[in-house]
Scaffold this active site. Structure first.
Site: not given
Length: 389
Positions: A93, A115, A129, A206, A208, A239
């Site tokens: 994604d 996936e 995503e 990590h 957003r 990250h």
């Protein structure tokens, strides 16, 4: 066939598919790297003996997702032109996956989505995503769903039927292969952790939507746990994004039983994960990878599309409040290793995400799409029975 990757996670999860496609006389897979995550993708591919056949120029770095999407779409479109490709394979994604699927669809090529079918039900979380995966589904000719839950999501969206094959998740194939590699055993960080000999708690953050105060709260919770449990080693794999990394390290620097190695290469990370006692993460992929080793996972998010782990009680959704994270971690540490959700050793627990043969099934499904073989048998998870909390 064109297999497109741009991020670390995509490289991990696409590698088993490419390895299996290379065994097929009809496939001739070409691996394209978009440059979205830069050299870290090359490092991950190398863990599996792979390298990009076509490395694209890295996109310009700025904070605009619109600009990134436009750049990657233009790059991938240029790659697809002028060659007689038979299909485009994308994973997950990410922005690279979205660009690859759009470019493939607009080039009249069948799109294979590895996936497929993950859904949180909230377009804003995870962002972007959740929107990406829904858009990719609309243009895909073949949906490779990792689990029956993902298949049911596609069916609810009107996208299931013959065009969907349940394969298991390729990350299970990948994490076991990488953790067993000689490179992982030789890694200096692995040697240091194994020399310490203490039980390990693996921490990552990590996403957003967690940037800013949520990541600071997660980090403060880890700091509190490290002070309470000096017998444990807390491995915080930061990250690559410097904004994220600096926010984490500001709260954790100087604590004696907290290791801050920065980004950790995939092979050593897989080996360290295999010997951990607890995982605290907002990563989707690590929720799945931990299940390969029977590990308890505290998910520092408000929701997750990996609902299988929640349903089978191998993961807990704890959010980002310090007190909630600390309380949940204390509960799991008190249960003891091997007693998170089911009795018996971790290896005896059914894995809700796969059996290590997802790459094989994915390649076979591609062959079926292109008319080279029969439709493959699908993966179904073992039923789980175990004590409740």
């Amino acid at each position: 066939m064109v297999c497109i990757v741009g991020t670390r996670a995509e490289a991990v999860k696409m590698a088993p598919v490419v390895l299996e496609l290379r065994k097929q006389p009809w496939a001739d897979p070409v691996l394209v790297a978009t440059g979205q995550h830069g050299p870290v993708v090359d490092e991950v591919l190398a863990c599996f003996g792979l390298r990009a056949d076509i490395p694209l120029a890295p996109p310009r770095r700025d904070d605009s997702l619109t600009t990134l999407t436009a750049q990657l779409l233009r790059q991938v479109d240029g790659c697809l032109r002028g060659a007689r490709w038979r299909a485009v394979v994308v994973q997950g994604d990410t922005t690279s996956a979205l660009a690859g699927s759009m470019a493939g669809f607009l080039s009249s090529l069948p799109v294979v989505h590895v996936e497929a079918g993950l859904r949180s039900g909230d377009l804003g979380n995870p962002f972007p995503e959740e929107a990406h995966r829904r858009m990719i589904a609309q243009v895909s000719a073949l949906h490779l769903a990792p689990t029956p839950v993902a298949e049911s999501n596609l069916r609810r969206d009107g996208l299931s039927g013959e065009a969907t094959v349940v394969t298991g998740n390729t990350v299970i194939d990948a994490v076991v292969l990488a953790g067993r590699s000689p490179a992982a055993a030789r890694d200096p960080l692995v040697r240091r952790v194994e020399a310490i000999g203490a039980p390990v708690v693996v921490v990552t953050a990590h996403r957003r939507e967690n940037w800013g105060e949520p990541i600071a709260r997660i980090s403060r919770a880890v700091a509190e746990l490290s002070l309470r449990h000096r017998e444990l080693t807390f491995l915080v794999a930061a990250h690559m994004n410097p904004v994220v990394r600096s926010a984490i390290e500001a709260e954790l620097r100087g604590l004696p039983n907290v290791l801050l190695p920065g980004p950790v290469a995939y092979a050593p990370f897989s080996r360290l994960l295999s010997r951990a006692r607890l995982v605290i993460t907002d990563s989707g992929g690590i929720q799945e990878e931990a299940a390969a080793f029977g590990l308890p996972v505290l998910v520092t998010r408000e929701n997750t599309e990996r609902v299988e782990g929640l349903e089978q009680r191998v993961a807990r959704l704890v959010g980002t409040k310090e007190a909630d994270i600390v309380a949940a971690a204390e509960e799991e540490l008190a249960l003891g290793y091997g007693e998170f959700a089911h009795s018996g050793p971790p290896s005896a627990r059914p894995n809700p995400y796969g059996d290590g043969r997802a790459g094989e099934r994915s390649a076979a499904a591609c062959g079926w799409l292109l008319g080279h073989r029969d439709r493959p048998a699908e993966w179904r998870p073992e039923p789980v029975s175990g004590r409740s909390r």
